[in-house]
Design a protein around this motif. Structure first.
Motif, PDB file in Angstrom:
ATOM      1  N   LEU A 164       0.828  -1.212   0.000  1.00  0.00           N
ATOM      2  CA  LEU A 164       0.000   0.000   0.000  1.00  0.00           C
ATOM      3  C   LEU A 164       0.860   1.260   0.000  1.00  0.00           C
ATOM      4  CD1 LEU A 164      -2.801  -0.922   2.571  1.00  0.00           C
ATOM      5  CD2 LEU A 164      -2.920  -0.984   0.072  1.00  0.00           C
ATOM      6  N   LEU A 165       0.347   2.265  -0.668  1.00  0.00           N
ATOM      7  CA  LEU A 165       0.970   3.583  -0.645  1.00  0.00           C
ATOM      8  C   LEU A 165       0.890   4.179   0.762  1.00  0.00           C
ATOM      9  CD1 LEU A 165      -0.730   4.680  -3.938  1.00  0.00           C
ATOM     10  CD2 LEU A 165       1.758   4.603  -3.656  1.00  0.00           C
ATOM     11  N   ASN A 166       1.710   5.196   0.997  1.00  0.00           N
ATOM     12  CA  ASN A 166       1.790   5.829   2.306  1.00  0.00           C
ATOM     13  C   ASN A 166       0.892   7.065   2.359  1.00  0.00           C
ATOM     14  OD1 ASN A 166       2.502   7.034   4.697  1.00  0.00           O
ATOM     15  ND2 ASN A 166       4.696   6.900   4.385  1.00  0.00           N
ATOM     16  N   PRO A 167      -0.221   7.032   3.108  1.00  0.00           N
ATOM     17  CA  PRO A 167      -1.120   8.193   3.135  1.00  0.00           C
ATOM     18  C   PRO A 167      -0.567   9.374   3.918  1.00  0.00           C
ATOM     19  CG  PRO A 167      -1.893   6.527   4.675  1.00  0.00           C
ATOM     20  CD  PRO A 167      -0.740   5.911   3.922  1.00  0.00           C
ATOM     21  N   LYS A 168       0.605   9.228   4.550  1.00  0.00           N
ATOM     22  CA  LYS A 168       1.240  10.353   5.225  1.00  0.00           C
ATOM     23  C   LYS A 168       2.035  11.217   4.255  1.00  0.00           C
ATOM     24  CE  LYS A 168       3.524   7.905   8.275  1.00  0.00           C
ATOM     25  NZ  LYS A 168       3.095   6.568   7.780  1.00  0.00           N
TER      26      LYS A 168
ATOM     27  N   GLN B 161     -18.912  27.630   4.613  1.00  0.00           N
ATOM     28  CA  GLN B 161     -17.669  27.175   5.218  1.00  0.00           C
ATOM     29  C   GLN B 161     -16.725  26.748   4.099  1.00  0.00           C
ATOM     30  OE1 GLN B 161     -19.910  24.298   7.648  1.00  0.00           O
ATOM     31  NE2 GLN B 161     -18.661  24.951   9.374  1.00  0.00           N
ATOM     32  N   VAL B 162     -15.515  27.285   4.120  1.00  0.00           N
ATOM     33  CA  VAL B 162     -14.507  26.915   3.128  1.00  0.00           C
ATOM     34  C   VAL B 162     -13.329  26.283   3.875  1.00  0.00           C
ATOM     35  CG1 VAL B 162     -15.194  28.631   1.439  1.00  0.00           C
ATOM     36  CG2 VAL B 162     -13.506  29.238   3.179  1.00  0.00           C
ATOM     37  N   ILE B 163     -12.799  25.214   3.307  1.00  0.00           N
ATOM     38  CA  ILE B 163     -11.849  24.380   4.043  1.00  0.00           C
ATOM     39  C   ILE B 163     -10.665  24.026   3.159  1.00  0.00           C
ATOM     40  CG2 ILE B 163     -11.546  22.177   5.258  1.00  0.00           C
ATOM     41  CD1 ILE B 163     -14.654  22.194   5.598  1.00  0.00           C
ATOM     42  N   ASN B 164      -9.483  24.117   3.724  1.00  0.00           N
ATOM     43  CA  ASN B 164      -8.296  23.556   3.100  1.00  0.00           C
ATOM     44  C   ASN B 164      -7.749  22.478   4.023  1.00  0.00           C
ATOM     45  OD1 ASN B 164      -5.813  23.120   1.647  1.00  0.00           O
ATOM     46  ND2 ASN B 164      -4.833  24.400   3.181  1.00  0.00           N
ATOM     47  N   ILE B 165      -7.453  21.314   3.463  1.00  0.00           N
ATOM     48  CA  ILE B 165      -6.873  20.218   4.237  1.00  0.00           C
ATOM     49  C   ILE B 165      -5.523  19.880   3.628  1.00  0.00           C
ATOM     50  CG2 ILE B 165      -7.244  17.911   5.184  1.00  0.00           C
ATOM     51  CD1 ILE B 165     -10.183  18.192   4.190  1.00  0.00           C
ATOM     52  N   GLU B 166      -4.492  19.782   4.472  1.00  0.00           N
ATOM     53  CA  GLU B 166      -3.162  19.475   3.976  1.00  0.00           C
ATOM     54  C   GLU B 166      -2.480  18.432   4.842  1.00  0.00           C
ATOM     55  OE1 GLU B 166      -0.913  23.121   3.656  1.00  0.00           O
ATOM     56  OE2 GLU B 166      -1.537  23.298   1.568  1.00  0.00           O
ATOM     57  N   MET B 167      -1.650  17.642   4.207  1.00  0.00           N
ATOM     58  CA  MET B 167      -0.719  16.780   4.916  1.00  0.00           C
ATOM     59  C   MET B 167       0.635  17.473   4.854  1.00  0.00           C
ATOM     60  SD  MET B 167       0.189  14.014   6.549  1.00  0.00           S
ATOM     61  CE  MET B 167      -1.206  12.874   6.404  1.00  0.00           C
TER      62      MET B 167
ATOM     63  N   VAL C 156      -2.729  18.226   8.780  1.00  0.00           N
ATOM     64  CA  VAL C 156      -2.343  16.957   9.395  1.00  0.00           C
ATOM     65  C   VAL C 156      -0.816  16.940   9.377  1.00  0.00           C
ATOM     66  CG1 VAL C 156      -2.553  14.457   9.318  1.00  0.00           C
ATOM     67  CG2 VAL C 156      -4.428  15.897   8.484  1.00  0.00           C
ATOM     68  N   LEU C 157      -0.201  16.954  10.548  1.00  0.00           N
ATOM     69  CA  LEU C 157       1.243  17.157  10.658  1.00  0.00           C
ATOM     70  C   LEU C 157       1.967  15.847  10.915  1.00  0.00           C
ATOM     71  CD1 LEU C 157       1.217  20.360  12.901  1.00  0.00           C
ATOM     72  CD2 LEU C 157       1.017  20.180  10.420  1.00  0.00           C
ATOM     73  N   ASN C 158       2.956  15.570  10.100  1.00  0.00           N
ATOM     74  CA  ASN C 158       3.784  14.393  10.292  1.00  0.00           C
ATOM     75  C   ASN C 158       5.048  14.755  11.077  1.00  0.00           C
ATOM     76  OD1 ASN C 158       4.089  11.653  10.049  1.00  0.00           O
ATOM     77  ND2 ASN C 158       5.095  11.731   8.065  1.00  0.00           N
ATOM     78  N   PHE C 159       4.924  15.794  11.892  1.00  0.00           N
ATOM     79  CA  PHE C 159       5.984  16.212  12.795  1.00  0.00           C
ATOM     80  C   PHE C 159       5.323  16.811  14.031  1.00  0.00           C
ATOM     81  CE2 PHE C 159       4.972  19.812  10.102  1.00  0.00           C
ATOM     82  CZ  PHE C 159       4.884  20.872  10.992  1.00  0.00           C
TER      83      PHE C 159
END
Length: 314
Positions: free
Chosen positions: A20-24, A89-95, A137-140
């Motif tokens: 599987l690919l890494n969703p992070k 409501q306006v939303i930005n989602i980021e990894m 979504v923070l990977n740190f």
């Protein structure tokens, strides 16, 4: 393994692991939530429902590149931009994999302001100005002084007692802090915790059994897993993952090199110099720094492109 990098070690774990690919990794995170399928849309609605702690309806994914108004403006390119309930409501989602050298707060504030500005058109009554949400979504680890993995920031008075505005919202989900939580039965976890665990573990072979329990606990996660299975059959998606890992590895190496060189004019000059000096001696300097920070020889070889024989000379 422990080290002092801003980056999550798992990010550099290339290869197909459990298939599987890494969703992070942000292009995979984006792809998982933006496929033109019912499963992908349900997964995105479920994830946002966990963030807002309420069911999400009338979700519409929009364009990710926000137009600039002047050539002097910084460009905003988001991972996932969407609107709720007729754009109220306006939303930005980021990894996010790295904290941009301590300037992450500035970046978040700019992007939520740019997002809000883009969706307020001329003639819009002030009472109808939408709420803007910057969800990262923070990977740190963002806040080393707090154990909280979920933080929500809004505009308040300086004493913090009275809410001034709900128009601009900055939300952080710090994934590494969820490593510290035991892998409890998902029924004892919050929805946010279940999603965080899924993002952490989805591509890790040793966590396959636990991921199965997460899938059974929440339909949205089941949908996300289904989409991840599907896109993991694509050679193009694997190329995107590899390209992203290579780019972040290069950035990490350059940053470490710049820090070690101690450039007086700051990291940006160091980054430029590090990229310009990509010869053998520069790579050896980077390797010394990585080894000193606790990276293994195998990891250092992967990051720098040096061979184990070349590293032996250090």
């Amino acid at each position: 393994m422990e080290h002092n990098s801003e980056f999550d070690y798992q990010l550099f774990d290339g290869g197909r692991g459990n298939g599987l690919l890494n969703p992070k990794i942000d292009p995979i995170f984006k792809s998982m939530f933006t496929q033109n399928t019912k499963e992908s849309k349900k997964a995105l609605s479920s994830f946002l429902g966990a963030i807002f702690n309420q069911p999400i309806e009338d979700l519409e994914v929009g364009k990710n590149e926000i137009p600039i108004e002047s050539e002097r403006d910084k460009q905003s390119i988001f991972d996932i931009t969407c609107t709720l309930k007729n754009q109220q409501q306006v939303i930005n989602i980021e990894m996010q994999a790295m904290s941009n050298s301590g300037a992450f707060d500035n970046r978040s504030e700019y992007h939520v302001g740019h997002l809000l500005n883009h969706y307020v058109h001329r003639g819009t009554p002030w009472i109808k100005v939408p709420q803007a949400y910057m969800i990262s979504v923070l990977n740190f680890v963002y806040d080393k002084n707090s154990q909280d993995y979920f933080s929500w920031y809004t505009m308040r008075k300086d004493n913090g007692d009275e809410l001034k505005s709900k128009r601009m919202n900055i939300i952080y989900l710090e994934l590494p802090k969820l490593f510290e939580k035991n892998d409890e039965d998902p029924k004892f976890l919050t929805s946010i915790e279940r999603w965080g665990k899924f993002l952490l573990y989805a591509n890790q072979p040793e966590k396959v059994d636990y991921v199965r329990t997460l899938i059974k606990s929440e339909e949205g996660i089941m949908n996300a897993q289904s989409v991840l299975n599907e896109i993991s059959q694509s050679d193009e998606e694997w190329r995107r993952e590899r390209d992203y890992i290579d780019a972040v590895n290069t950035e990490l190496s350059v940053r470490l090199y710049a820090e070690q060189q101690g450039h007086a004019d700051g990291l940006e000059e160091g980054l430029a110099k590090g990229r310009a000096e990509g010869d053998k001696s520069a790579k050896l300097e980077i390797a010394r720094n990585l080894l000193a920070r606790g990276f293994s020889k195998d990891e250092t070889a992967e990051l720098t492109g040096l061979s184990l024989q070349e590293l032996a000379s250090l």
